[in-house]
Design an enzyme around this catalytic site. Structure first.
Site, PDB file in Angstrom:
ATOM      1  N   GLY A  15       0.864  -1.182   0.000  1.00  0.00           N
ATOM      2  CA  GLY A  15       0.000   0.000   0.000  1.00  0.00           C
ATOM      3  C   GLY A  15       0.893   1.221   0.000  1.00  0.00           C
ATOM      4  O   GLY A  15       1.002   1.917   1.013  1.00  0.00           O
ATOM      5  N   LEU A  16       1.549   1.473  -1.129  1.00  0.00           N
ATOM      6  CA  LEU A  16       2.584   2.513  -1.188  1.00  0.00           C
ATOM      7  C   LEU A  16       2.192   3.701  -2.073  1.00  0.00           C
ATOM      8  O   LEU A  16       2.023   4.811  -1.607  1.00  0.00           O
ATOM      9  CB  LEU A  16       3.904   1.913  -1.687  1.00  0.00           C
ATOM     10  CG  LEU A  16       4.469   0.719  -0.909  1.00  0.00           C
ATOM     11  CD1 LEU A  16       5.778   0.268  -1.534  1.00  0.00           C
ATOM     12  CD2 LEU A  16       4.657   1.076   0.548  1.00  0.00           C
ATOM     13  N   GLN A  57       8.761  -8.460 -33.836  1.00  0.00           N
ATOM     14  CA  GLN A  57       9.275  -8.213 -35.186  1.00  0.00           C
ATOM     15  C   GLN A  57       9.633  -9.516 -35.884  1.00  0.00           C
ATOM     16  O   GLN A  57       9.335  -9.700 -37.071  1.00  0.00           O
ATOM     17  CB  GLN A  57      10.508  -7.304 -35.098  1.00  0.00           C
ATOM     18  CG  GLN A  57      11.050  -6.841 -36.446  1.00  0.00           C
ATOM     19  CD  GLN A  57      10.163  -5.800 -37.107  1.00  0.00           C
ATOM     20  OE1 GLN A  57       9.369  -5.158 -36.426  1.00  0.00           O
ATOM     21  NE2 GLN A  57      10.282  -5.644 -38.411  1.00  0.00           N
ATOM     22  N   GLY A 115       6.912 -11.322 -37.498  1.00  0.00           N
ATOM     23  CA  GLY A 115       6.263 -10.667 -38.627  1.00  0.00           C
ATOM     24  C   GLY A 115       4.842 -10.266 -38.271  1.00  0.00           C
ATOM     25  O   GLY A 115       4.536  -9.900 -37.133  1.00  0.00           O
ATOM     26  N   GLU A 118       8.446  -0.072  -9.429  1.00  0.00           N
ATOM     27  CA  GLU A 118       9.643  -0.282  -8.573  1.00  0.00           C
ATOM     28  C   GLU A 118      10.646   0.847  -8.709  1.00  0.00           C
ATOM     29  O   GLU A 118      11.851   0.645  -8.587  1.00  0.00           O
ATOM     30  CB  GLU A 118      10.325  -1.619  -8.909  1.00  0.00           C
ATOM     31  CG  GLU A 118       9.544  -2.840  -8.521  1.00  0.00           C
ATOM     32  CD  GLU A 118       9.341  -2.970  -7.016  1.00  0.00           C
ATOM     33  OE1 GLU A 118      10.321  -2.788  -6.271  1.00  0.00           O
ATOM     34  OE2 GLU A 118       8.208  -3.238  -6.591  1.00  0.00           O
TER      35      GLU A 118
END
Length: 375
Positions: free
Chosen positions: A121-122, A330, A333, A357
């Site tokens: 919970g940041l 890529q 294709g 992060e």
């Protein structure tokens, strides 16, 4: 082969087998339906993955940081969302590091048994990379605390049971609190609709006068910044492995496809330009793995230089994930642009690894600070 890799070779093999058998068949469906990996998470309990880093007496496997990174890499090869859900169970190692024995005995067995899930919970709506600008407040009241604030972009938001919440306790100090989804005043925002990691639920966690007993405070109410800095150092290594796994999975897919695909009467893997691209992808993956392994060795040894090398690993692994998945698309294709092929999902999943992060721009600032201070 390094001594660490040799030590965990059998473990890597078992996690890779589990990922291929249990996670891979569900990966596209989870992404398409944007639902949490309930079945895959439940299956991971048989291998002890959610309980991997915890002490044995609390139901854990006591796996060190390298074991955690091996697990993250192998799971992320096939389903980055499920890897994230499983590794999120490791967040409450902060309770082992900074909590009381009573707190550990109450909460950790719920996690190691799979009966409960957890989340950070940041991040906040206006905080972003500036964690110390957090405005969520915890105010002492009687024998406990009252929390108010909103946390944003929370992995497992609404799906997790326990949230490790970073809140301001004084004008310049912070604490860490254990908040349960059943606590009165806790609610969740609508699930976010994301570019990638769609099998990992993300939402706001909203706290409106959430009253907590003193037993929900982790350690010292003014040392939360130190606690979270230590916890995020380990998390940075885990998430580097997460990005590395996405890159390795995309490389595997590209090698298989270019070997099987024929043009002009031969496998396109015979074409010089294809081989050069594949070689560059392999260089990026293997160099990233080496840098991450070195950072893990420093962490295990308790070397203070791990702070620098964890940031280097995070930048290198996540930039590698973005570059290698783009090249994998890529090499497929036109087919690489279709949802029928896993590399399309991997490319979308890879992008966020450069953002969370601590963005790679923030990490580069931290790296520069460390290297200049060493002059």
């Amino acid at each position: 082969m390094s001594h660490l890799e040799a030590e965990y070779r059998d473990f890597r093999t078992s996690v890779r087998r589990f990922a291929n058998d249990e996670l891979a068949p569900r990966a596209a469906m989870l992404d398409r339906e944007q639902m949490p990996p309930v079945e895959s998470f439940a299956a991971s309990l048989s291998l002890g993955l959610p309980s991997l880093p915890y002490p044995q007496h609390l139901g854990g496997g006591e796996g060190d940081i390298y074991a955690q990174c091996v697990a993250m890499e192998e799971l992320s090869r096939v389903c980055a969302s499920t890897a994230l859900a499983i590794s999120s169970s490791w967040i409450l190692m902060a309770v082992v590091a900074f909590g009381t024995e009573a707190q550990q005995n109450e909460v950790i067995p719920q996690i190691t048994s799979g009966k409960a899930r957890c989340a950070w919970g940041l991040t906040e709506p206006k905080g972003g990379s500036d964690l110390m600008a957090a405005s969520t407040k915890a105010v002492q009241s009687g024998d406990g605390w009252v929390l108010n604030g909103t946390k944003r972009f929370i992995t497992n938001g609404g799906w997790a049971d326990w949230y490790l919440v970073f809140a301001r306790t004084t004008e310049k100090r912070f604490g860490l609190f254990l908040v349960n989804k059943a606590d009165p005043g806790v609610s969740f925002g609508a699930p976010e609709r994301k570019m990638g990691m769609r099998g990992s639920p993300t939402s706001d966690v909203i706290m409106d006068n959430v009253a907590l007993p003193e037993s929900r405070l982790l350690g010292d109410p003014e040392q939360g910044a130190r606690y979270i800095t230590e916890a995020l150092l380990k998390s940075r290594l885990q998430m580097s492995a997460h990005a590395l796994g996405i890159a390795a999975g995309a490389l595997d897919a590209a090698l298989r496809y270019t070997t099987e695909r024929e043009q002009f009467g031969q496998s396109i893997s015979k074409f010089q330009m294809i081989r050069a691209m594949a070689a560059e992808m392999a260089i990026k993956v293997e160099s990233s793995r080496s840098v991450l392994r070195h950072a893990c060795e420093l962490f295990i040894a308790g070397d203070p230089e791990v702070k620098l090398h964890a940031s280097i690993a995070k930048v290198l692994c996540s930039d590698t994930a973005m570059a290698v998945t783009t090249d994998a698309v890529q090499l497929h294709g036109g087919y690489g642009y279709l949802e029928d092929y896993a590399v399309e999902r991997m490319m979308r999943d890879a992008k966020v690894t450069q953002i969370w992060e601590g963005t790679n721009q923030i990490q580069r600032m931290m790296i520069a600070k460390e290297i200049y201070e060493a002059v």
